[in-house]
Design an enzyme around this catalytic site. Sequence first.
Site, PDB file in Angstrom:
ATOM      1  N   ARG A 114      -2.361  -8.609  12.509  1.00  9.94           N
ATOM      2  CA  ARG A 114      -1.827  -9.842  10.985  1.00  9.94           C
ATOM      3  C   ARG A 114      -2.508 -10.432  10.351  1.00  9.94           C
ATOM      4  O   ARG A 114      -3.607 -10.621  11.191  1.00  9.94           O
ATOM      5  CB  ARG A 114      -0.500 -10.268  11.682  1.00  9.94           C
ATOM      6  CG  ARG A 114       0.280 -11.382  10.217  1.00  9.94           C
ATOM      7  CD  ARG A 114       1.014 -10.917  10.309  1.00  9.94           C
ATOM      8  NE  ARG A 114       2.215 -10.651   9.300  1.00  9.94           N
ATOM      9  CZ  ARG A 114       2.969 -10.919   8.749  1.00  9.94           C
ATOM     10  NH1 ARG A 114       2.807  -9.059   8.047  1.00  9.94           N
ATOM     11  NH2 ARG A 114       4.110 -10.933   7.943  1.00  9.94           N
ATOM     12  N   THR A 390       5.744  -0.852   4.013  1.00  6.31           N
ATOM     13  CA  THR A 390       5.091  -1.173   5.460  1.00  6.31           C
ATOM     14  C   THR A 390       5.108   0.154   6.139  1.00  6.31           C
ATOM     15  O   THR A 390       5.959   1.492   5.887  1.00  6.31           O
ATOM     16  CB  THR A 390       6.506  -1.847   6.028  1.00  6.31           C
ATOM     17  OG1 THR A 390       6.424  -3.208   5.969  1.00  6.31           O
ATOM     18  CG2 THR A 390       5.895  -2.288   7.690  1.00  6.31           C
ATOM     19  N   THR A 408       1.486  -2.209   7.448  1.00  6.30           N
ATOM     20  CA  THR A 408       1.207  -2.691   5.968  1.00  6.30           C
ATOM     21  C   THR A 408       0.005  -3.367   5.064  1.00  6.30           C
ATOM     22  O   THR A 408       0.431  -4.205   5.666  1.00  6.30           O
ATOM     23  CB  THR A 408       2.474  -3.723   6.262  1.00  6.30           C
ATOM     24  OG1 THR A 408       3.458  -4.307   5.370  1.00  6.30           O
ATOM     25  CG2 THR A 408       2.426  -5.210   6.870  1.00  6.30           C
ATOM     26  N   ASP A 432       4.862 -13.241   2.747  1.00  3.43           N
ATOM     27  CA  ASP A 432       6.192 -13.513   3.405  1.00  3.43           C
ATOM     28  C   ASP A 432       5.887 -15.089   4.146  1.00  3.43           C
ATOM     29  O   ASP A 432       6.846 -15.508   5.302  1.00  3.43           O
ATOM     30  CB  ASP A 432       5.061 -12.272   4.908  1.00  3.43           C
ATOM     31  CG  ASP A 432       5.804 -11.333   5.209  1.00  3.43           C
ATOM     32  OD1 ASP A 432       6.793 -11.199   4.167  1.00  3.43           O
ATOM     33  OD2 ASP A 432       5.101 -10.449   6.232  1.00  3.43           O
TER      34      ASP A 432
HETATM   35  N1  GLY Z   1       5.432  -7.556   5.196  1.00  4.66           N
HETATM   36  C1  GLY Z   1       6.698  -7.199   6.130  1.00  4.66           C
HETATM   37  C2  GLY Z   1       6.823  -8.069   7.304  1.00  4.66           C
HETATM   38  O1  GLY Z   1       5.887  -8.452   8.201  1.00  4.66           O
HETATM   39  O2  GLY Z   1       8.024  -8.480   7.441  1.00  4.66           O
END
Ligand code: GLY
Length: 579
Positions: A114, A390, A408, A432
């Site tokens: 991430r 995503t 994503t 987010d």
């Molecule tokens: N960017 C959307 C998620 O990670 O939930």
Amino acid sequence: MKNIKVIGVFSFFFLFLGCNHHKPQVLIAGHPDEIDISSTHYAQGKHFAIATQGVQTSDVAKTIIEQGGNIVDAAVAVSFAISVERPQSTGIGGGGFMLIHLAKENKSYAVDFRERAPFQAYKDMYLDKNGDVIEGKSWTGIHSVAVPGLIAGLFEIHEKFGKLPWPAVVAPAITLAKQGVVVTDHLSESITAKQDELLKYPLAKQRFFTSDGKALPKKSILQQPELAQTLEAIAKHGKDGFYKGWVAQATVAQSQKLGGMLTHKDLTSYEVQWRTPVKGQFEGQTILSMPPPSSGGIHVVQILKAAQPFLHKEKGAMDPDNIHYTALAMQHAFADRAKYLGDSDHVEVPMQGLLDPAYISDIQKRIKSGQTPAMQVSHIDPFTFESNDTTHFSMIDAEGNAIASTQTINGRMGSGVIVDQAGYLLNNEMDDFSAQPGTPNAFRLVSGEANAVAPGKRPLSSMSPTLVLRDGKPFLSLGAAGGPTIITQVTQALLHVIDERMGIQDALAAPRLHHQWRPDVVRCEKTMPADIVALLQAKGHTLEMSDHLGVSQGVQFDPVTGRFTAAHDPRIPGLAAGR
Ligand code: GLY
């Protein structure tokens, strides 16, 4: 079932029912891409099966396996390829998660690549001097950009488990970037949607627009030669080809030019996290999914468990009571998400507590007594942005290995910032985070202090790559795209397959609903039968009808035939493949 023209997905859903073991030939009339479902959305395999959102990408998996690669090689090559084929959804400027189950070790891994906040990021960076959220700052442009993690993740995964040489798994993406990919409706629309930002950058203007300044039209070819050069550097130097060297120079220079926060230290110190999957037992099967910084795994399992005693499986997916109680379980789960979830490396997330039988039973009591979860929020934004960004892919092979990965750059075309010379788009994952506790983000999601911005912290995600083991072997690989609907899409597909014994393609075609606590509405796909909509309203739900809620992919093992069925969501183009 040959070449039947069907008006609307609703009719399509019913045509699909009962077709588990046949290969339906269906064209969806009026669909922008007039998809031939037979050749793209459903496939069977004896050796492996895969479903991705990329028509050219799924072929890459086949090629890699034919070259003697293993499932991990294929997954890494697919991740690169889809980042070229769907630059609107994912890319080397983004990040993601991958669930891997390896038969040989009988072990499952949850790999977290991430994006994370730059070191210069700070809690109130999206607020003005009056403490109000500055609209759009976390969504578009350089301030929305978090440090990309995709390349570090793919590199480590391949280094640990891959069989083919690294350059071999990057090569298909280089070819796609050079030769070009076919522009889909979704890509063309996404370019248009982000054109105000994209047109600020001469390279984006050159690549994503025609000479008269219009978004590349559907069926034209998108070539990305600068991205090909960047991928060549990555093929040659591994992750250093991205986090160091000329690509890193170009990235930091672009950020500095635009007043952004990215530094060389942000790039060189990026770390992949190998986490323990969230585990839950459901109807005798083991569900494995993504832990924080995703909220996906915890809430998929929580919703399943909280709803379980209320569901009458014999009544099937379209039973109004089943739908009602599933929606209530979703509502309670998303209230917990807002209160407790964040990056567990930075805040304490009560992971065990949220799935503890005593806590689940408390949710069930609250559902039974009609209590709705409450939490003070400053306001509910009527913002109606709907996003299907995503991307997800699922794979299982005959050796008993399985992969589910969701990747994503967040919104369509991410931040809209392209890196000069390097030709890739930077994510807008900072959205987010909770810009201000209680204020909804672009997905109308409310989150709290646990998800506040902090240097080096990962923003909370909904991505839920999920594997289901039956008798210790992969039975299902599943996941979705579409912001918070990812959690509810995955949960409903699990209920359909496990509880209602639907085949995976029927499970993905079934009409969906979504409740995310705030706003307090049940969102329903327009394909939901009208009598059910009326019954849900009669039960007191406020309904909001949507054309479609997200996009899912899955692969299912059939122990009777020994075959794998790959299914791609019938709502949009993609490719299921198998051999
Ligand atoms: N960017 C959307 C998620 O990670 O939930």
